[in-house]
Design a protein around this motif. Structure first.
Motif, PDB file in Angstrom:
ATOM      1  N   LEU A 137      17.201  36.216   8.965  1.00 35.68           N
ATOM      2  CA  LEU A 137      16.220  37.363   8.281  1.00 35.68           C
ATOM      3  C   LEU A 137      16.296  36.923   6.708  1.00 35.68           C
ATOM      4  N   ALA A 138      17.401  36.760   6.052  1.00 34.53           N
ATOM      5  CA  ALA A 138      17.321  36.374   4.842  1.00 34.53           C
ATOM      6  C   ALA A 138      16.520  35.435   4.320  1.00 34.53           C
ATOM      7  N   LEU A 139      16.311  34.399   4.975  1.00 34.64           N
ATOM      8  CA  LEU A 139      15.366  33.399   4.763  1.00 34.64           C
ATOM      9  C   LEU A 139      13.863  33.791   4.892  1.00 34.64           C
ATOM     10  N   GLN A 140      13.660  34.734   5.508  1.00 29.58           N
ATOM     11  CA  GLN A 140      12.352  35.507   5.533  1.00 29.58           C
ATOM     12  C   GLN A 140      12.387  36.476   4.693  1.00 29.58           C
ATOM     13  N   GLY A 141      13.081  36.914   3.814  1.00 28.26           N
ATOM     14  CA  GLY A 141      12.983  37.717   2.563  1.00 28.26           C
ATOM     15  C   GLY A 141      13.406  39.040   2.994  1.00 28.26           C
TER      16      GLY A 141
ATOM     17  N   THR B  81      30.899  42.486   8.090  1.00 28.89           N
ATOM     18  CA  THR B  81      31.265  41.531   7.135  1.00 28.89           C
ATOM     19  C   THR B  81      30.594  40.104   7.364  1.00 28.89           C
ATOM     20  N   SER B  82      30.391  39.832   8.706  1.00 34.77           N
ATOM     21  CA  SER B  82      29.575  38.531   9.288  1.00 34.77           C
ATOM     22  C   SER B  82      28.051  38.358   8.617  1.00 34.77           C
ATOM     23  N   ALA B  83      27.774  39.711   8.848  1.00 34.28           N
ATOM     24  CA  ALA B  83      26.114  39.986   8.406  1.00 34.28           C
ATOM     25  C   ALA B  83      25.996  39.870   7.048  1.00 34.28           C
ATOM     26  N   HIS B  84      26.859  40.591   6.155  1.00 35.55           N
ATOM     27  CA  HIS B  84      26.610  40.740   4.860  1.00 35.55           C
ATOM     28  C   HIS B  84      26.856  39.078   4.309  1.00 35.55           C
ATOM     29  N   LEU B  85      27.849  38.433   4.742  1.00 36.36           N
ATOM     30  CA  LEU B  85      28.194  37.031   4.639  1.00 36.36           C
ATOM     31  C   LEU B  85      27.141  36.059   4.995  1.00 36.36           C
ATOM     32  N   GLY B  86      26.503  36.175   6.251  1.00 37.44           N
ATOM     33  CA  GLY B  86      25.444  35.357   6.431  1.00 37.44           C
ATOM     34  C   GLY B  86      24.089  35.440   5.737  1.00 37.44           C
TER      35      GLY B  86
ATOM     36  N   LEU C 228      24.241  36.342   2.226  1.00 37.04           N
ATOM     37  CA  LEU C 228      24.640  35.838   1.035  1.00 37.04           C
ATOM     38  C   LEU C 228      24.693  34.311   0.927  1.00 37.04           C
ATOM     39  N   GLU C 229      24.998  33.604   1.806  1.00 37.11           N
ATOM     40  CA  GLU C 229      25.195  32.256   2.033  1.00 37.11           C
ATOM     41  C   GLU C 229      23.852  31.860   2.064  1.00 37.11           C
ATOM     42  N   LYS C 230      22.928  32.358   2.346  1.00 37.47           N
ATOM     43  CA  LYS C 230      21.488  31.858   2.246  1.00 37.47           C
ATOM     44  C   LYS C 230      20.791  32.309   0.937  1.00 37.47           C
ATOM     45  N   ASN C 231      21.599  32.770  -0.095  1.00 35.61           N
ATOM     46  CA  ASN C 231      20.871  33.402  -1.344  1.00 35.61           C
ATOM     47  C   ASN C 231      20.152  34.296  -1.004  1.00 35.61           C
ATOM     48  N   GLY C 232      20.526  35.224   0.292  1.00 39.87           N
ATOM     49  CA  GLY C 232      19.642  36.285   0.317  1.00 39.87           C
ATOM     50  C   GLY C 232      20.140  37.684  -0.195  1.00 39.87           C
ATOM     51  N   THR C 233      19.685  38.626   0.191  1.00 37.12           N
ATOM     52  CA  THR C 233      20.207  40.050  -0.263  1.00 37.12           C
ATOM     53  C   THR C 233      20.814  40.757   0.670  1.00 37.12           C
ATOM     54  N   THR C 234      21.830  41.636   0.314  1.00 34.09           N
ATOM     55  CA  THR C 234      22.391  42.531   1.449  1.00 34.09           C
ATOM     56  C   THR C 234      22.777  43.905   0.623  1.00 34.09           C
TER      57      THR C 234
ATOM     58  N   ASN D 156      33.968  35.547  -2.346  1.00 37.88           N
ATOM     59  CA  ASN D 156      34.363  34.911  -3.822  1.00 37.88           C
ATOM     60  C   ASN D 156      33.231  33.574  -3.955  1.00 37.88           C
ATOM     61  N   ASN D 157      32.870  33.035  -2.879  1.00 36.67           N
ATOM     62  CA  ASN D 157      32.163  31.640  -3.103  1.00 36.67           C
ATOM     63  C   ASN D 157      30.764  31.753  -2.773  1.00 36.67           C
ATOM     64  N   VAL D 158      30.055  33.074  -2.711  1.00 31.30           N
ATOM     65  CA  VAL D 158      28.775  33.414  -2.248  1.00 31.30           C
ATOM     66  C   VAL D 158      28.076  34.164  -3.617  1.00 31.30           C
ATOM     67  N   SER D 159      26.726  34.042  -3.538  1.00 37.17           N
ATOM     68  CA  SER D 159      26.047  34.362  -4.770  1.00 37.17           C
ATOM     69  C   SER D 159      25.867  36.173  -4.521  1.00 37.17           C
ATOM     70  N   TRP D 160      27.084  36.643  -5.051  1.00 41.39           N
ATOM     71  CA  TRP D 160      27.155  38.111  -5.017  1.00 41.39           C
ATOM     72  C   TRP D 160      26.559  38.905  -5.942  1.00 41.39           C
ATOM     73  N   GLU D 161      26.709  38.464  -7.395  1.00 43.26           N
ATOM     74  CA  GLU D 161      25.914  39.366  -8.274  1.00 43.26           C
ATOM     75  C   GLU D 161      24.448  39.016  -8.282  1.00 43.26           C
ATOM     76  N   GLY D 162      23.782  40.068  -8.476  1.00 46.71           N
ATOM     77  CA  GLY D 162      22.271  40.013  -8.475  1.00 46.71           C
ATOM     78  C   GLY D 162      21.705  40.053  -7.012  1.00 46.71           C
ATOM     79  N   ASN D 163      22.527  40.113  -5.839  1.00 47.26           N
ATOM     80  CA  ASN D 163      22.088  39.856  -4.663  1.00 47.26           C
ATOM     81  C   ASN D 163      22.827  41.288  -3.752  1.00 47.26           C
ATOM     82  N   THR D 164      23.289  41.920  -4.210  1.00 52.12           N
ATOM     83  CA  THR D 164      24.291  43.028  -3.388  1.00 52.12           C
ATOM     84  C   THR D 164      24.156  44.325  -4.070  1.00 52.12           C
ATOM     85  N   LEU D 165      23.874  45.253  -3.144  1.00 51.59           N
ATOM     86  CA  LEU D 165      23.772  46.705  -3.458  1.00 51.59           C
ATOM     87  C   LEU D 165      24.711  47.453  -2.835  1.00 51.59           C
ATOM     88  N   ILE D 166      25.753  48.012  -3.631  1.00 49.98           N
ATOM     89  CA  ILE D 166      26.688  49.211  -2.661  1.00 49.98           C
ATOM     90  C   ILE D 166      26.159  50.532  -2.908  1.00 49.98           C
ATOM     91  N   ILE D 167      26.186  51.204  -1.678  1.00 51.48           N
ATOM     92  CA  ILE D 167      26.014  52.550  -1.627  1.00 51.48           C
ATOM     93  C   ILE D 167      27.025  53.557  -1.111  1.00 51.48           C
TER      94      ILE D 167
END
Length: 329
Positions: free
Chosen positions: A151-155, A168-173, A175-181, A199-210
């Motif tokens: 889904l991340a690769l589909q934007g 956690t696996s969904a969020h990680l999946g 972010l590992e593709k430089n998608g957003t969550t 720690n080793n994925v693209s967190w900043e600029g890709n994540t929203l916490i609500i």
């Protein structure tokens, strides 16, 4: 004290006795009669009772009015300043980023105020929820990560609840593709801490916490169920990876089953992984499919979901086009 709009809404959020329905009512009233939110805090009781007869009269209204007047403004002000310091944004009804869908589903008592941190524009991005058991199987973890990555690769933005296991696996999946969550908390936003696994994925600029809860609220089962409503409401579709029965032998409700049930009630497309793909067949999956969930499999589940949503959108566009097309007669 500050009278900026964010602070005024935070004050109202902290008024004793005011929940989602009360705050929605106040917003609608001040819009209808053209007064400011600040004015609410300046009214005497007679004026308050006149403008808000919905809160009742006499003793009941006195209690409601008291909640407004007895706010510890100094404490609230410093709490508000700390939220700003921590980078927390207050998104209230009427804010340009407040999700319109929450108003369309307001019968579900959805929050008029959200505490957000991170990539705030994701509030206006199409999202797909992936949910599942905290005590998940290896198959479930793998499928959740796979679906999120596809889904991340589909934007698509991936929405989930940050619990251990499937969430956690969904969020990680994603972010590992430089998608957003988007992470929807069952605790206050100041209780959030980033897990080491991210720690080793693209967190900043890709994540929203609500969070919809008081900033320092601790996680509990009741909040987790309330959180499920928000997870579903913000989603174009919900995917259940792995769910237990609606209630276990001790009568405890399954949070994942509750999320699936909520999606169906909200008429949000629900997709459920066929239980045959698990060594130990998740009993909740079978029941959710029986209740109206769309059965999918790991091989082409995301293609099925995207095709379904695309067809649904085309039908909606055609309906709108037919409604606005002038008659030839």
């Amino acid at each position: 004290m500050s009278n900026d709009m964010d602070f005024l809404w935070y004050k109202l959020f902290n008024a004793k006795g005011y929940g989602n329905k009360s705050i929605h009512l106040i917003y609608e009233k001040i819009q209808n009669i053209g007064i400011s939110l600040e004015k609410i805090f300046q009214m005497d009781r007679a004026e308050f009772e006149k403008i808000f007869p919905e809160f009742g009269k006499g003793r009941l209204n006195k209690t409601t009015y008291k909640g407004i007047k007895e706010i510890d403004e100094e404490t609230i002000y410093w709490e508000y300043q700390n939220l700003k310091k921590e980078g927390v944004k207050i998104i209230y009804r009427g804010h340009k980023l407040y999700p319109e869908i929450l108003l369309q589903l307001k019968n579900y008592n959805l929050p008029p105020i959200l505490f957000c941190k991170g990539y705030i524009s994701l509030l206006k991005t199409e999202g797909i929820s992936i949910v599942g058991s905290r005590n998940s199987s290896e198959e479930g973890l793998r499928i959740a990560k796979q679906f999120a990555a596809e889904l991340a690769l589909q934007g698509k933005n991936i929405i989930s609840g940050y619990a251990r296991g499937i969430d956690t696996s969904a969020h990680l999946g994603a972010l590992e593709k430089n998608g957003t969550t988007t992470i929807i908390l069952s605790s206050g936003i100041l209780e959030f801490s980033k897990k080491k696994i991210f720690n080793n994925v693209s967190w900043e600029g890709n994540t929203l916490i609500i969070s919809q809860f008081p900033p320092k609220a601790e996680r509990n089962a009741k909040n987790a169920m309330l959180r499920n409503k928000l997870v579903c409401a913000l989603s174009k579709a919900v995917i259940v990876i792995e769910s237990g029965e609606e209630k276990d032998k001790d009568g405890k409700m399954s949070g994942t089953f509750d999320a699936g049930k909520t999606a169906l009630q909200m008429k949000i497309p629900l997709f459920v992984v066929n239980p045959v793909y698990f060594t130990n067949s998740p009993s909740g999956n079978k029941q959710l499919i029986k209740n109206g969930g769309i059965e999918i499999n790991p091989e082409n589940g995301i293609a099925t979901l995207l095709n379904y949503l695309d067809t649904k959108n085309r039908k909606k566009e055609q309906t709108i086009k037919n409604e606005i097309q002038p008659s030839l007669f």
